[in-house]
Structure formats: C-alpha cells, structure tokens
Write an enzyme that holds these catalytic residues in place. Sequence first.
Site, short mmCIF file in Angstrom:
data_model
loop_
_atom_site.label_atom_id
_atom_site.label_comp_id
_atom_site.label_asym_id
_atom_site.label_seq_id
_atom_site.Cartn_x
_atom_site.Cartn_y
_atom_site.Cartn_z
N LYS A 91 -16.16 33.80 -0.69
CA LYS A 91 -16.20 34.81 -1.76
C LYS A 91 -17.46 35.67 -1.64
O LYS A 91 -17.40 36.90 -1.68
CB LYS A 91 -16.17 34.13 -3.14
CG LYS A 91 -14.95 33.26 -3.38
CD LYS A 91 -14.98 32.61 -4.75
CE LYS A 91 -16.09 31.60 -4.95
NZ LYS A 91 -15.96 30.37 -4.14
N ARG B 104 -14.62 30.72 -14.68
CA ARG B 104 -14.33 29.42 -14.05
C ARG B 104 -13.61 28.49 -15.01
O ARG B 104 -13.20 27.41 -14.60
CB ARG B 104 -15.67 28.75 -13.72
CG ARG B 104 -16.07 28.86 -12.26
CD ARG B 104 -17.45 28.24 -12.18
NE ARG B 104 -17.75 27.73 -10.88
CZ ARG B 104 -18.38 28.41 -9.93
NH1 ARG B 104 -18.74 29.63 -10.12
NH2 ARG B 104 -18.65 27.83 -8.78
N ARG C 168 -23.47 25.52 6.34
CA ARG C 168 -24.36 26.46 5.63
C ARG C 168 -25.61 25.75 5.12
O ARG C 168 -26.71 26.28 5.23
CB ARG C 168 -23.58 27.07 4.46
CG ARG C 168 -24.35 28.06 3.63
CD ARG C 168 -23.52 28.58 2.47
NE ARG C 168 -23.09 27.49 1.58
CZ ARG C 168 -22.35 27.66 0.50
NH1 ARG C 168 -21.93 28.87 0.18
NH2 ARG C 168 -22.03 26.64 -0.26
N ARG D 129 -26.70 24.93 1.89
CA ARG D 129 -27.41 25.35 0.68
C ARG D 129 -27.84 24.08 -0.07
O ARG D 129 -27.31 23.01 0.21
CB ARG D 129 -26.42 26.17 -0.17
CG ARG D 129 -27.05 27.22 -1.02
CD ARG D 129 -26.00 28.16 -1.60
NE ARG D 129 -25.11 27.48 -2.54
CZ ARG D 129 -23.97 28.00 -3.01
NH1 ARG D 129 -23.59 29.21 -2.62
NH2 ARG D 129 -23.22 27.34 -3.85
N ARG E 145 -17.92 19.72 -7.01
CA ARG E 145 -17.57 21.14 -7.23
C ARG E 145 -16.09 21.37 -6.92
O ARG E 145 -15.40 22.08 -7.64
CB ARG E 145 -18.44 22.04 -6.34
CG ARG E 145 -19.84 22.24 -6.91
CD ARG E 145 -20.88 22.46 -5.84
NE ARG E 145 -20.67 23.64 -5.03
CZ ARG E 145 -21.16 23.80 -3.81
NH1 ARG E 145 -21.88 22.83 -3.24
NH2 ARG E 145 -20.94 24.90 -3.15
P1 AP5 Z 1 -19.57 31.74 1.15
O1 AP5 Z 1 -19.29 33.20 1.22
O2 AP5 Z 1 -20.98 31.32 0.84
O3 AP5 Z 1 -18.56 30.98 0.16
P2 AP5 Z 1 -18.29 31.12 -1.39
O4 AP5 Z 1 -16.82 31.25 -1.55
O5 AP5 Z 1 -19.16 32.17 -1.97
O6 AP5 Z 1 -18.64 29.65 -1.88
P3 AP5 Z 1 -19.78 29.10 -2.80
O7 AP5 Z 1 -20.19 27.78 -2.22
O8 AP5 Z 1 -20.86 30.10 -3.04
O9 AP5 Z 1 -18.98 28.81 -4.11
P4 AP5 Z 1 -19.47 27.90 -5.26
O10 AP5 Z 1 -18.42 28.09 -6.29
O11 AP5 Z 1 -19.75 26.51 -4.85
O12 AP5 Z 1 -20.88 28.46 -5.63
P5 AP5 Z 1 -21.42 29.44 -6.73
O13 AP5 Z 1 -22.59 30.08 -6.18
O14 AP5 Z 1 -20.33 30.28 -7.28
O15 AP5 Z 1 -19.12 31.10 2.53
C1 AP5 Z 1 -19.38 29.74 2.80
C2 AP5 Z 1 -19.91 29.58 4.24
O16 AP5 Z 1 -18.86 29.89 5.13
C3 AP5 Z 1 -21.06 30.52 4.60
O17 AP5 Z 1 -21.96 29.84 5.42
C4 AP5 Z 1 -20.39 31.66 5.35
O18 AP5 Z 1 -21.24 32.24 6.30
C5 AP5 Z 1 -19.22 30.94 6.02
N1 AP5 Z 1 -18.05 31.80 6.16
C6 AP5 Z 1 -17.60 32.74 5.29
N2 AP5 Z 1 -16.48 33.32 5.75
C7 AP5 Z 1 -16.20 32.70 6.93
C8 AP5 Z 1 -15.16 32.84 7.89
N3 AP5 Z 1 -14.16 33.73 7.74
N4 AP5 Z 1 -15.18 32.04 8.98
C9 AP5 Z 1 -16.17 31.13 9.15
N5 AP5 Z 1 -17.18 30.95 8.29
C10 AP5 Z 1 -17.20 31.72 7.19
O19 AP5 Z 1 -21.82 28.40 -7.87
C11 AP5 Z 1 -22.87 27.47 -7.68
C12 AP5 Z 1 -23.09 26.68 -8.95
O20 AP5 Z 1 -23.52 27.57 -10.02
C13 AP5 Z 1 -21.87 25.97 -9.54
O21 AP5 Z 1 -21.64 24.74 -8.92
C14 AP5 Z 1 -22.25 25.87 -11.01
O22 AP5 Z 1 -23.16 24.82 -11.23
C15 AP5 Z 1 -22.99 27.17 -11.28
N6 AP5 Z 1 -22.11 28.26 -11.79
C16 AP5 Z 1 -21.83 29.44 -11.16
N7 AP5 Z 1 -20.99 30.17 -11.90
C17 AP5 Z 1 -20.71 29.44 -13.00
C18 AP5 Z 1 -19.88 29.66 -14.13
N8 AP5 Z 1 -19.13 30.78 -14.25
N9 AP5 Z 1 -19.82 28.69 -15.08
C19 AP5 Z 1 -20.55 27.57 -14.98
N10 AP5 Z 1 -21.35 27.30 -13.92
C20 AP5 Z 1 -21.44 28.23 -12.96
MG MG Z 2 -20.87 32.11 -3.18
#
Ligand code: AP5
Ligand code: MG
Length: 187
Positions: A16, A91, A128, A130, A141
């Site tokens: 995403k 979410r 990745r 993180r 998650r």
């Molecule tokens: P990447 O683009 O980083 O993936 P993503 O879909 O953004 O996944 P996230 O891990 O960021 O989602 P998440 O929901 O866990 O985290 P968020 O930050 O939202 O891609 C992943 C990897 O793959 C990268 O290394 C990339 O380079 C690689 N890649 C991408 N495309 C590729 C391809 N085509 N081929 C190969 N490799 C590829 O949330 C984090 C935390 O924040 C949550 O756990 C929660 O605690 C909190 N939070 C956030 N939003 C809320 C909310 N609305 N309510 C409550 N808590 C929240």
């Molecule tokens: Mg992300």
Amino acid sequence: MSGVRLVIFGRQGAGKGTQCARLSERYGVPHVSTGDMLRAAAEAGTPFGLKAKEIMDAGDLVPDDVMFGLVEERLAQPDAAAGVLLDGFPRTDEQASVLDRILGEHPLMAAINLEVPEDIVIERMLARGREDDTEEAIRRRLDLYLAQTAPLLEHYDSRGLLVEVDGVGTEEEVAQRLVAAVEARRS
Ligand code: AP5
Ligand code: MG
C-alpha cells in the site's frame, strides 16, 4: 474531472505504502498513511508518540478515538481538499463510519483492495525489517486485519465502491494495474 479520492486496503506488506507513493506523484494528491503519521510521532518522542510506538510494536491497533482526531485534522489540510489516498485508515467499522462523516460531500471514488497472499506478504515484511516486523507482531497484525479490516471490504462492495487489484508482481506491474483501475473509475 473529479479529484482522486480513495482508500487502499490490503493486508500488511501488500505494498500500500509503496504504491501510494507512486499514485500520489502521478495524481498530485497527498498520500495519507496513518501508520507513517504514528511512526513520525514516535520518532519525535512525544508522550503520544511513545505510547503509539508501544502499541505498534506489539502489532495492536491504536484506539479509535485517537485515530479520529489525527485523521480529521490531516484531512482538513488544504492539500487534501482536491483528493487523497488513504492508506491504513479506516481499519474498523467505527473508523469507516467516521470517515464517511469527515468526507461529507466529497465521498470516496473507490476503495481498492490490493490482494497479495499471506505467505508473500510475510516474506516481504521480513525482508523489509521495520521495527514492528517481528514474527509475533506480524502475526498479530495479520490476525487483526482478518478480523476487523477485511470485513470492511464487504461494506464498500455493497456500495459499489470496491475494486480488486492483484498486488502480486513487480512494483511496476502492480502500479500499472492500479493506474488502470483509477482511470476506469474516473472516466
Ligand atoms: P509496503 O508498501 O511497506 O506495504 P504496506 O501495504 O504499506 O504494509 P504495512 O506493513 O505498512 O501495513 P501495516 O498495516 O502493517 O502498517 P501501517 O503502517 O499501516 O510494502 C512492504 C514491503 O514489500 C516493502 O519492503 C516493499 O519495498 C516491498 N514491496 C512492495 N511492493 C512489492 C512488490 N510488488 N514486489 C516485491 N516487494 C514489494 O500500520 C502500522 C501500525 O500503526 C498498526 O499495526 C497499528 O498499530 C497502527 N495504526 C495505523 N493505522 C491505524 C488505524 N487506522 N487504527 C489503529 N491503529 C493504526
Ligand atoms: Mg505501509
């Protein structure tokens, strides 16, 4: 032509953030990632940020009421007036209702589901590395996504807004599919 205003769903590691960065550049609308906002607060070391970091590192969700303030304030910024790419919000059911209220007369153009199987996202996240990409937090998650966020797809589907996009392939291939999906909605 209306502005691009959409939510992008997809399990953790689906790409995403990666794809929103590209779409943001292409369409000139901001990428609003609640995860990035929370990580920035954690980095700044504010009491709120430190608490959020603890929750994120465990793979849990930050409480809804906190998220509402954060998102409402962000969407009130002038750069979000013409459109937005929402990543990580909503979410939960409650967040989806609040989003509708915040958007008011400027509803979503689409809700995209970037579909990538679980084994592939786990591989991507472990590569990745993180801070919340430990095996335990990833599992938590993904479980929460399945229980709380995946059911929202039905909510958007019933409103005719859901668009499925295959997220497996190179970044470029996925980007092309997403642009095609957005263009189909705009025309
Ligand atoms: P990447 O683009 O980083 O993936 P993503 O879909 O953004 O996944 P996230 O891990 O960021 O989602 P998440 O929901 O866990 O985290 P968020 O930050 O939202 O891609 C992943 C990897 O793959 C990268 O290394 C990339 O380079 C690689 N890649 C991408 N495309 C590729 C391809 N085509 N081929 C190969 N490799 C590829 O949330 C984090 C935390 O924040 C949550 O756990 C929660 O605690 C909190 N939070 C956030 N939003 C809320 C909310 N609305 N309510 C409550 N808590 C929240
Ligand atoms: Mg992300």
